[in-house]
Design a protein around this motif. Structure first.
Motif, mmCIF file in Angstrom:
data_model
loop_
_atom_site.group_PDB
_atom_site.id
_atom_site.type_symbol
_atom_site.label_atom_id
_atom_site.label_comp_id
_atom_site.label_asym_id
_atom_site.label_seq_id
_atom_site.Cartn_x
_atom_site.Cartn_y
_atom_site.Cartn_z
ATOM 1 N N LYS A 53 0.810 -1.215 0.000
ATOM 2 C CA LYS A 53 0.000 0.000 0.000
ATOM 3 C C LYS A 53 0.848 1.272 0.000
ATOM 4 O O LYS A 53 0.414 2.330 -0.422
ATOM 5 N N VAL A 88 0.452 2.851 9.130
ATOM 6 C CA VAL A 88 -0.425 3.609 10.013
ATOM 7 C C VAL A 88 0.149 3.560 11.433
ATOM 8 O O VAL A 88 0.290 2.488 12.011
ATOM 9 N N GLU A 97 1.353 7.508 8.103
ATOM 10 C CA GLU A 97 0.045 8.113 8.376
ATOM 11 C C GLU A 97 -0.166 8.023 9.888
ATOM 12 O O GLU A 97 -0.139 6.947 10.467
ATOM 13 N N VAL A 132 -2.233 8.393 13.432
ATOM 14 C CA VAL A 132 -3.561 8.418 14.059
ATOM 15 C C VAL A 132 -3.371 8.913 15.485
ATOM 16 O O VAL A 132 -2.767 8.232 16.305
ATOM 17 N N ARG A 138 -6.491 -1.040 14.142
ATOM 18 C CA ARG A 138 -6.674 0.320 13.641
ATOM 19 C C ARG A 138 -5.357 0.927 13.201
ATOM 20 O O ARG A 138 -5.317 1.766 12.328
ATOM 21 N N TYR A 145 -16.694 1.654 16.857
ATOM 22 C CA TYR A 145 -15.374 1.769 16.243
ATOM 23 C C TYR A 145 -14.493 0.558 16.561
ATOM 24 O O TYR A 145 -13.933 -0.067 15.673
ATOM 25 N N LYS A 175 -13.855 -3.555 9.808
ATOM 26 C CA LYS A 175 -13.015 -2.430 10.172
ATOM 27 C C LYS A 175 -13.429 -1.204 9.372
ATOM 28 O O LYS A 175 -13.221 -1.113 8.176
ATOM 29 N N LEU A 176 -14.049 -0.258 10.063
ATOM 30 C CA LEU A 176 -14.546 0.933 9.390
ATOM 31 C C LEU A 176 -13.556 2.061 9.588
ATOM 32 O O LEU A 176 -12.862 2.115 10.596
ATOM 33 N N SER A 177 -13.487 2.948 8.624
ATOM 34 C CA SER A 177 -12.643 4.123 8.820
ATOM 35 C C SER A 177 -13.256 4.958 9.932
ATOM 36 O O SER A 177 -14.453 4.869 10.212
ATOM 37 N N ALA A 178 -12.405 5.753 10.569
ATOM 38 C CA ALA A 178 -12.875 6.509 11.722
ATOM 39 C C ALA A 178 -14.103 7.350 11.339
ATOM 40 O O ALA A 178 -15.080 7.424 12.079
ATOM 41 N N PHE A 179 -14.040 7.946 10.154
ATOM 42 C CA PHE A 179 -15.131 8.822 9.765
ATOM 43 C C PHE A 179 -16.438 8.048 9.610
ATOM 44 O O PHE A 179 -17.479 8.454 10.113
ATOM 45 N N VAL A 180 -16.348 6.905 8.930
ATOM 46 C CA VAL A 180 -17.557 6.089 8.743
ATOM 47 C C VAL A 180 -18.085 5.616 10.094
ATOM 48 O O VAL A 180 -19.289 5.668 10.367
#
Ligand SMILES: Nc1ncnc2c1ncn2[C@@H]1O[C@H](COP(=O)(O)OP(=O)(O)OP(=O)(O)O)[C@@H](O)[C@H]1O
Ligand SMILES: Nc1ncnc2c1ncn2[C@@H]1O[C@H](COP(=O)(O)OP(=O)(O)OP(=O)(O)O)[C@@H](O)[C@H]1O
Ligand SMILES: [Mg+2]
Ligand SMILES: [Mg+2]
Lengths: 243, 247, 218, 222, 243
Positions: free
Chosen positions: B9, B13, B52, B54, B69, C73, C82-87
């Motif tokens: 990619k 992260v 990136e 977080v 995450r 989340y 696994k959703l993006s933070a915004f979603v």
């Protein structure tokens, strides 16, 4: 035109209609009276299926009312109803009130609906108020709009549930006059009302209800002059006493 | 994902603290900064991918890692045995010191003295653990959400002493120099390491190789000079209960 | 090393404010759509459906939004989604808002006098037309003040998005306060920003309410 | 991913969590009491003769309703000491909850008072009662009954809001949960279970409210 | 007993009473009628100071109504009022409704208040309903409670504002009967009503209002048979037509 046979209606455990039989011929005008809670409203609300019945059968204009949406639809389009509290739609003008149902339920065009609405608003002598909102009209005018709104669906029968009892005394007359006009044009009508002058003038039959039953019926003259039942006599005595 | 996914990619992260200068914070132009941020950027460079960030709060650093995450944490993670059961530590890359800080005039000379005062700590932090373990039982300890609230509590007099890290005195004295805040008790020296998920050998080995490299090529010394303003200390070869490699 | 609170810091708060506004918009659009569905299901007349919707509303009104966001989340991620933070935040706020708005609107729908529905039925109108033409237009007017009130709550509630890493206004304030050691000033400014955002809405809400009360007197 | 759920930590932490519930309930009940007092007093002051008093109440309501609770509680905890008023975390939390809930209660109760039909008040005057007597004997009870659902809804929100009080180190459920989480790193299990505990607290309070309603507001209406 | 002189009343810019003069002697029974909006309610509400007047003077039972709380108090205790919509307090039982004002405003003891309340509830033939809540009673019963509640303050004058117009036809009679009983006992009364039968039976004087003015007054017989003004004739024509 309307045929009710052995109709029984319960609200939960409370029986509001007990074995009601009633036949109304085309063009007939019926006045329904009786003490508060006797089931008058319930009876006419069953005719256009605002209330479901638990036993017995109702046939309106040849259509048997059962639980099918189809039958309910057909009957509701044939039956117009006017309520005590008008129930105009406050967020629509008088004209929009009258056009809504023909457009949505009868699916006729806007222009046609408008023409019909105008016609019936003139008919109840209120054509010049078409652009106003209900809240801007007097009670009598509102009730006449409600009548015009029902007429726009070109119903075969009109039901009235105490159409004048929420009105100021001065406005009662204009609404009764409208109803008399309608009666003279040959509309089939069932009216719940205690305006006995009106009953004398237009009714073909007066029906007296008490305790969910039809107690007595007859032509107005006979009914008022010579009621058969004690309960009827008592009722008439009370409502005529103070007039 | 796996190391391979990351390389494919082109982005790694990195979990980092969002509001804990000079460790990791977002500066007023919105850029992630602090020694952990520099570490993270160097790590991405080492992998040949983009970084990136977080930004995380104290309480959600570990969940962010364990639920995938983030790929790796450079998030002021002190190396503690209990935590080592939840995450895999790398070799240590910075040192920290946990102390009790109070105004000059506050007489605290021993652990027992703590019982006479109300002590503030950031909840769930190393300071929390240290103060809780060292203070006599019955000491009133107030736990706040983060360093900022803890420092503010001391400044406004809601507490009389705080469990502190290396940077508290500097910050406290910047706000109220007249009180002369100073470390009163020294609890422990602590080391922070990068964290990866338990059992993921490849990530752990890569992180360790990276740390070895920056220790030897002077990069870490540069970060230390920039942020800590002290020389790079010597790091221990092992910490009881905290393995540096996947077992 | 310690910057004072100045223009760059103020700019940072403004960027936080942008997120706050964006999150509010997303939550509100999502919440309105879902809330309408919830309200309609809640008044559909089928006992089982109504009970299920009641439980849904009960759960999301009965737990802190903070924990709901956390569960969406991190919890869904554990289940492999696994959703993006915004979603994730969008879903969390949407679900929460749908419960609250759904309940507000249910009340409004039921507050439209029964006679209106009956008149519509007597005219032969179907459910969709009854709702669209008669009940909802009146319910919206009734519900408007409460809806605006909830919108204000929602704006303030977006501060909780910080838990999944969003640097919105409240979080930005925390960060700046950590850098400047001037928490009172910073939180004063943050409070003022929220006030500027929320107060016009509240004011509009009370005006609408007053107008409705006047109309109701007739 | 290698993460398996393990709810045993929750089991071991149960006593602490239940004490946290007690803390939350305590804060919430005390906050509600204060909010109710501020609410009723505020409604009276809102209609007072003094324009100053009215302006103060309106300003108070607007400021509180349009800023986040977090900012308010920080202000009470960190700013009031600057003027010599130092409150401990529990007192701060209760006052913050009471002030916040009180601002909403003022608006809600006022709505209830306004919903009372003017004829009721006139009937009171026509019987020779005075303004205060009319408010106490005729207006208050039906007004509270009318707004009871929104008022209790607001109080449930107040209870959930108390989770934010952990920011000033008040003892309540969320702060306990955060401690346990930091000891065990079983975040998901802990938070999931705590969510459930909040639900239980909400339901408990709602049943309590229902009982009160039944006891005091159950006179028949049409 | 009551003396109104040159009373003028504005609602904002709208003048609701124009130079009204009215004298009511002790024991006199007055019926007030007129079209909607003519100021009937406003007039009687001025008598117990539910509305303030802008010009003119009102004296009730020797007390001049001015802005002093004292005067308002005395007058309100002397004047009982019954509203169209009953306005019973829904959260109190019938008995509590009747006891509240005597205890709070007259400061008499609970036992005494209870005895008085029982007496007047019997008087309006509703003593057995004392423990019920208003919502559990019929409209006619509620209105009789409202009358009893006013009587418990032992007023010298009773004001009635359309006491029967919110009632079902059957219940009108029971309330009118109660009022007739009261009239026969010699109570001074002013009634706004359109029950012309009642007016004929008990009124000493019928007063017709329109546009905020008293247009015409007279003994019932003369008034109904031979109204002097065109406006009165029109009004009587309309309200009597449909009876
Ligand atoms: N939705 C309902 N649920 C339960 N009972 C009802 C319902 N609607 C009516 N009833 C009861 O059914 C009986 C008949 O009511 P209905 O409204 O038909 O009487 P009515 O003759 O029209 O009286 P009124 O003159 O007061 O309008 C009454 O005792 C009433 O209480
Ligand atoms: N509070 C008010 N504010 C403004 N105008 C009012 C108010 N109360 C009454 N009015 C106006 O004063 C006029 C007289 O009102 P009033 O209520 O005395 O009439 P009424 O004769 O009792 O009529 P009704 O038979 O409808 O009860 C009306 O035009 C009315 O609109
Ligand atoms: Mg009826
Ligand atoms: Mg009137």
């Amino acid at each position: 035109m309307i045929e009710m046979k052995g109709v029984q209606k319960w609200y939960g455990g409370y029986q509001a209609l007990r074995n009601v039989d009633l036949t109304v011929r085309r063009g007939e005008k019926i006045v329904l009276c009786g003490p508060s809670g006797s089931g008058k409203s319930t009876l006419i609300r069953c005719i256009n299926r605002l209330e479901a019945i638990q036993q017995g059968g109702i046939v309106v204009n040849g259509h048997r009312l059962d639980d099918s949406i189809k039958a309910i639809d057909v009957v509701r389009q044939d039956v117009g109803m006017v309520f005590q509290s008008f129930n105009l739609f406050p967020h629509m003008t008088v004209l929009q009130n009258c056009m809504l149902a023909p457009i949505r339920a009868r699916r006729i065009s806007k222009t046609e609906a408008k023409a019909t609405a105008q016609k019936y608003l003139e008919r109840v002598r209120i054509g010049d108020q078409a652009e106003k909102y209900p809240a801007q009209l007097s009670g009598g005018q509102q009730q006449r709009v409600a009548i015009a709104r029902a007429l726009c669906m070109q119903p075969k029968v009109m039901l009235f549930d105490e159409p004048t009892s929420a009105l100021d005394p001065e406005m009662v007359k204009e609404v009764l006059d409208t109803m008399i006009g309608l009666a003279n044009d040959g509309m089939t009508m069932i009216c719940v009302t205690h305006e006995m002058g009106f009953a004398r003038q237009v009714a073909d039959r007066v029906i007296f209800m008490a305790g969910g039953q039809i107690i007595e019926e007859g032509a107005p003259n006979a009914f008022f002059r010579n009621p058969q039942h004690a309960r009827t006599r008592q009722f008439l005595g009370e409502i005529l006493a103070h007039h | 994902g796996t190391l391979e996914d990351v390389k494919k990619k082109g982005v790694v992260v990195i979990g980092i603290q969002g509001d804990n200068p000079p460790w990791g914070y977002v500066d007023s132009s919105g850029k992630q900064d602090g020694i952990d941020a520099d570490m993270g950027r160097a790590f991405a460079e080492y992998l040949g991918v983009k970084a990136e960030f977080v930004p995380l709060a104290v309480a959600n650093r570990i969940p962010a890692l364990t639920t995938g995450r983030v790929d790796i944490l450079f998030a002021t993670m002190a190396m503690l045995p209990e935590r080592a059961k939840a995450v895999q530590y790398s070799k240590p890359y910075v040192a920290n010191e946990i102390t009790l800080v109070a105004a000059q005039a506050t007489p605290i000379n021993s652990n027992a003295d703590m019982g006479k005062y109300v002590i503030g700590v950031p909840r769930s932090s190393t300071q929390d653990t240290q103060v809780t373990n060292n203070a006599p039982s019955g000491t009133e300890i107030r736990r706040f959400d983060d360093d900022a609230a803890t420092i503010q509590a001391l400044l406004s007099g809601q507490v009389q002493a705080v469990g502190a890290n290396l940077f508290y005195p500097q910050r406290l004295n910047a706000a109220k120099p007249e009180l002369g805040f100073e470390p009163k008790l020294h609890f422990t020296a602590l080391y922070n390491g990068a964290c990866t998920r338990l059992g993921e050998k490849e990530w752990n080995e890569t992180a360790n190789k990276f740390i070895d490299q920056i220790k030897s090529n002077g990069k870490l010394a540069g970060f230390y000079a920039k942020w800590m303003k002290v020389a790079v200390p010597t790091f221990p070869d092992s910490i009881p209960g905290v393995p540096f490699t996947v077992q | 090393m310690t910057p004072q609170f100045g223009l760059p810091e103020f700019g940072f708060l403004l960027r936080g404010l942008q997120w706050t506004v964006l999150l509010t918009l997303v939550a509100f659009v999502g919440g309105c759509t879902a809330g309408l569905i919830v309200a309609l299901l809640r008044t559909c007349g089928r006992t089982t459906v109504e009970w299920m919707v009641r439980i849904y509303i009960g759960i999301f009104q009965g737990t802190p939004l903070l924990l709901q966001l956390f569960v969406v989340y991190y919890g869904l991620a554990l289940l492999g989604l696994k959703l993006s933070a915004f979603v994730a935040v969008a879903i969390g706020f949407t679900v929460n808002a749908s419960a609250f708005l759904g309940e507000i609107w249910r009340g409004a729908i039921q507050a439209v006098p029964r006679g209106q529905t009956e008149a519509a039925m007597a005219l032969g109108l179907h459910y969709s037309s009854r709702m669209r033409d008669i009940v909802l237009p009146q319910a919206i007017r009734i519900a408007l003040p409460a809806t605006i009130g909830y919108l204000v709550q929602l704006i303030k509630g977006t501060s909780l998005a910080a838990i999944v890493g969003f640097i919105e206004l409240a979080r930005a304030g925390q960060i700046i306060s950590n850098q400047t050691y001037q928490p009172l000033l910073v939180f004063g400014v943050v409070g003022a920003m929220y006030f500027i955002l929320c107060w016009p809405l509240s004011w509009w809400g009370s005006r609408v309410e007053a107008r409705l009360a006047l109309a109701g007197q007739r | 991913m290698g993460y398996t759920l393990d709810f045993s930590v929750v089991w071991y932490a149960m006593p602490a969590l239940l004490w946290g519930c007690v803390g939350t309930l305590g804060l919430a009940l005390a906050g509600m009491t204060l909010a109710m007092m501020i609410g009723v007093a505020g409604v009276a002051a809102r209609d007072a003769k003094s324009a100053w008093l009215r302006a103060i109440v309106i300003g108070f309501v607007e400021i509180v309703r349009n800023t986040p609770f977090l900012v308010q509680i920080f202000f009470l905890f960190f700013a009031l000491p600057l003027v010599g008023l130092k409150l401990n975390p529990t007192a701060t939390a209760i006052i913050a909850l009471g002030v916040n809930g009180g601002a909403y209660a003022i608006e809600i109760i006022r709505g209830g008072v306004q919903s009372i039909h003017k004829g009721q008040i006139e009937a009171g005057y026509a019987l020779g009662l005075h303004k205060g007597q009319v408010f106490r004997s005729i207006v208050l009870k039906p007004a509270l009954r009318a707004i009871y659902p929104s008022l209790t809804g607001q109080f449930i929100m107040l209870t959930l809001t108390s989770s934010i009080c952990s920011a000033v180190s008040a003892y309540e459920l969320t702060s306990v949960a955060q401690r346990i989480e930091s000891d065990t790193f079983r975040s998901f299990e802990v938070y999931f279970f705590v969510t459930f505990l909040y639900l239980a607290i909400s339901w408990l309070l709602m049943s309590g409210f229902a009982i009160i309603s039944h006891r005091f507001f159950s006179y028949p209406t049409r």
